[in-house]
Design a protein around this motif. Structure first.
Motif, PDB file in Angstrom:
ATOM      1  N   VAL A 101     -19.729  -7.710  41.572  1.00  0.00           N
ATOM      2  CA  VAL A 101     -19.865  -6.311  41.193  1.00  0.00           C
ATOM      3  C   VAL A 101     -18.857  -6.090  40.077  1.00  0.00           C
ATOM      4  O   VAL A 101     -17.677  -6.436  40.216  1.00  0.00           O
ATOM      5  CB  VAL A 101     -19.563  -5.355  42.366  1.00  0.00           C
ATOM      6  CG1 VAL A 101     -19.686  -3.901  41.931  1.00  0.00           C
ATOM      7  CG2 VAL A 101     -20.481  -5.658  43.546  1.00  0.00           C
ATOM      8  N   ILE A 102     -19.320  -5.510  38.956  1.00  0.00           N
ATOM      9  CA  ILE A 102     -18.437  -5.363  37.803  1.00  0.00           C
ATOM     10  C   ILE A 102     -18.493  -3.961  37.209  1.00  0.00           C
ATOM     11  O   ILE A 102     -19.480  -3.241  37.362  1.00  0.00           O
ATOM     12  CB  ILE A 102     -18.798  -6.365  36.676  1.00  0.00           C
ATOM     13  CG1 ILE A 102     -20.235  -6.132  36.184  1.00  0.00           C
ATOM     14  CG2 ILE A 102     -18.597  -7.798  37.127  1.00  0.00           C
ATOM     15  CD1 ILE A 102     -20.601  -6.891  34.921  1.00  0.00           C
ATOM     16  N   ARG A 103     -17.426  -3.606  36.539  1.00  0.00           N
ATOM     17  CA  ARG A 103     -17.443  -2.503  35.583  1.00  0.00           C
ATOM     18  C   ARG A 103     -17.615  -3.194  34.240  1.00  0.00           C
ATOM     19  O   ARG A 103     -17.012  -4.243  33.995  1.00  0.00           O
ATOM     20  CB  ARG A 103     -16.130  -1.720  35.653  1.00  0.00           C
ATOM     21  CG  ARG A 103     -16.177  -0.480  34.781  1.00  0.00           C
ATOM     22  CD  ARG A 103     -15.055   0.475  35.081  1.00  0.00           C
ATOM     23  NE  ARG A 103     -15.147   1.611  34.181  1.00  0.00           N
ATOM     24  CZ  ARG A 103     -14.130   2.368  33.842  1.00  0.00           C
ATOM     25  NH1 ARG A 103     -12.920   2.131  34.356  1.00  0.00           N
ATOM     26  NH2 ARG A 103     -14.291   3.373  33.015  1.00  0.00           N
ATOM     27  N   TRP A 104     -18.426  -2.627  33.358  1.00  0.00           N
ATOM     28  CA  TRP A 104     -18.867  -3.373  32.187  1.00  0.00           C
ATOM     29  C   TRP A 104     -19.086  -2.470  30.986  1.00  0.00           C
ATOM     30  O   TRP A 104     -19.493  -1.312  31.141  1.00  0.00           O
ATOM     31  CB  TRP A 104     -20.172  -4.078  32.544  1.00  0.00           C
ATOM     32  CG  TRP A 104     -20.897  -4.714  31.425  1.00  0.00           C
ATOM     33  CD1 TRP A 104     -20.675  -5.960  30.907  1.00  0.00           C
ATOM     34  CD2 TRP A 104     -21.986  -4.164  30.678  1.00  0.00           C
ATOM     35  NE1 TRP A 104     -21.564  -6.217  29.878  1.00  0.00           N
ATOM     36  CE2 TRP A 104     -22.373  -5.112  29.726  1.00  0.00           C
ATOM     37  CE3 TRP A 104     -22.656  -2.946  30.720  1.00  0.00           C
ATOM     38  CZ2 TRP A 104     -23.411  -4.895  28.830  1.00  0.00           C
ATOM     39  CZ3 TRP A 104     -23.685  -2.729  29.825  1.00  0.00           C
ATOM     40  CH2 TRP A 104     -24.057  -3.702  28.896  1.00  0.00           C
ATOM     41  N   ALA A 105     -18.783  -2.996  29.796  1.00  0.00           N
ATOM     42  CA  ALA A 105     -19.112  -2.297  28.548  1.00  0.00           C
ATOM     43  C   ALA A 105     -19.382  -3.318  27.458  1.00  0.00           C
ATOM     44  O   ALA A 105     -18.767  -4.389  27.421  1.00  0.00           O
ATOM     45  CB  ALA A 105     -17.982  -1.370  28.120  1.00  0.00           C
ATOM     46  N   MET A 106     -20.317  -2.967  26.581  1.00  0.00           N
ATOM     47  CA  MET A 106     -20.574  -3.752  25.369  1.00  0.00           C
ATOM     48  C   MET A 106     -20.163  -2.864  24.204  1.00  0.00           C
ATOM     49  O   MET A 106     -20.676  -1.757  24.048  1.00  0.00           O
ATOM     50  CB  MET A 106     -22.052  -4.143  25.259  1.00  0.00           C
ATOM     51  CG  MET A 106     -22.367  -5.028  24.069  1.00  0.00           C
ATOM     52  SD  MET A 106     -21.630  -6.669  24.155  1.00  0.00           S
ATOM     53  CE  MET A 106     -22.747  -7.478  25.307  1.00  0.00           C
ATOM     54  N   LEU A 107     -19.213  -3.366  23.407  1.00  0.00           N
ATOM     55  CA  LEU A 107     -18.728  -2.633  22.239  1.00  0.00           C
ATOM     56  C   LEU A 107     -19.211  -3.340  20.979  1.00  0.00           C
ATOM     57  O   LEU A 107     -19.437  -4.552  20.992  1.00  0.00           O
ATOM     58  CB  LEU A 107     -17.198  -2.577  22.268  1.00  0.00           C
ATOM     59  CG  LEU A 107     -16.662  -1.909  23.524  1.00  0.00           C
ATOM     60  CD1 LEU A 107     -15.845  -2.907  24.312  1.00  0.00           C
ATOM     61  CD2 LEU A 107     -15.861  -0.698  23.184  1.00  0.00           C
ATOM     62  N   GLU A 108     -19.351  -2.591  19.883  1.00  0.00           N
ATOM     63  CA  GLU A 108     -19.908  -3.170  18.645  1.00  0.00           C
ATOM     64  C   GLU A 108     -19.184  -2.605  17.432  1.00  0.00           C
ATOM     65  O   GLU A 108     -18.782  -1.450  17.401  1.00  0.00           O
ATOM     66  CB  GLU A 108     -21.392  -2.839  18.564  1.00  0.00           C
ATOM     67  CG  GLU A 108     -22.128  -3.483  17.411  1.00  0.00           C
ATOM     68  CD  GLU A 108     -22.080  -2.673  16.114  1.00  0.00           C
ATOM     69  OE1 GLU A 108     -22.320  -3.269  15.056  1.00  0.00           O
ATOM     70  OE2 GLU A 108     -21.797  -1.461  16.163  1.00  0.00           O
ATOM     71  N   HIS A 109     -19.010  -3.467  16.431  1.00  0.00           N
ATOM     72  CA  HIS A 109     -18.478  -3.062  15.121  1.00  0.00           C
ATOM     73  C   HIS A 109     -19.061  -4.009  14.083  1.00  0.00           C
ATOM     74  O   HIS A 109     -18.860  -5.218  14.150  1.00  0.00           O
ATOM     75  CB  HIS A 109     -16.951  -3.135  15.107  1.00  0.00           C
ATOM     76  CG  HIS A 109     -16.318  -2.512  13.904  1.00  0.00           C
ATOM     77  ND1 HIS A 109     -16.590  -2.907  12.622  1.00  0.00           N
ATOM     78  CD2 HIS A 109     -15.414  -1.518  13.801  1.00  0.00           C
ATOM     79  CE1 HIS A 109     -15.892  -2.190  11.779  1.00  0.00           C
ATOM     80  NE2 HIS A 109     -15.167  -1.332  12.475  1.00  0.00           N
TER      81      HIS A 109
END
Length: 154
Positions: A63-71
């Motif tokens: 079980v995870i907390r997750w984010a995909m960031l982009e630049h």
């Protein structure tokens, strides 16, 4: 080194997509990459737990907390494992692991000034390398994630 004439995955690999890091303090890492580096949050989930996720990462029931960031087409993926919980491992740049992520910048001296003013530790002042062709500097980001800011000249 010479380039291989062919690679095992020729014709299958399209382009680089992302680098990922697992952290304890998800909010601090998110603030750093969003508010300091300037990445935008593409996607975010507070509790991801689909069965296939645990299978693919080799941690059934994860079980995870997750984010995909982009630049600028580069993506950085943040994980915080809620289950199972991981442990912090301190490593040096010479240790056998992925050692840092890098962002190309227009002025490393100004980056250095701003990140220091914001309270982040740098390894040194920016340095000229490769006869002045590059001017990198390293910043210790959240939880020891090392971030290189690289100015390329000419």
């Amino acid at each position: 080194m010479t380039e291989p004439t062919s690679a095992l995955l020729d014709g299958l690999v399209l382009r680089p997509h992302h680098t990922a890091v697992s952290v304890e303090d998800f909010d601090a890492a998110l603030r750093f990459f969003r508010d300091v580096v300037g990445m935008r949050v593409e996607k975010h989930a507070d509790r991801r737990s689909e069965e296939a996720l645990g299978v693919i990462v080799g941690l059934p029931g994860a079980v995870i907390r997750w984010a995909m960031l982009e630049h600028s087409g580069y993506r950085f993926e943040l994980f915080k494992y809620l289950e199972p919980q991981g442990q912090a491992i301190k490593f040096r740049q010479c240790d056998h692991t992925i050692t840092h992520v890098a962002f190309q910048v227009s002025d490393t001296d100004e980056v250095c000034r701003r990140v220091r003013a914001a309270g982040y530790r740098t390894y040194s002042d920016p340095q000229d390398l490769r006869g002045g062709a590059t001017r990198p500097m390293y910043v210790e980001g959240p939880e020891g994630v090392v971030v290189e800011f690289l100015q390329i000249r000419g």
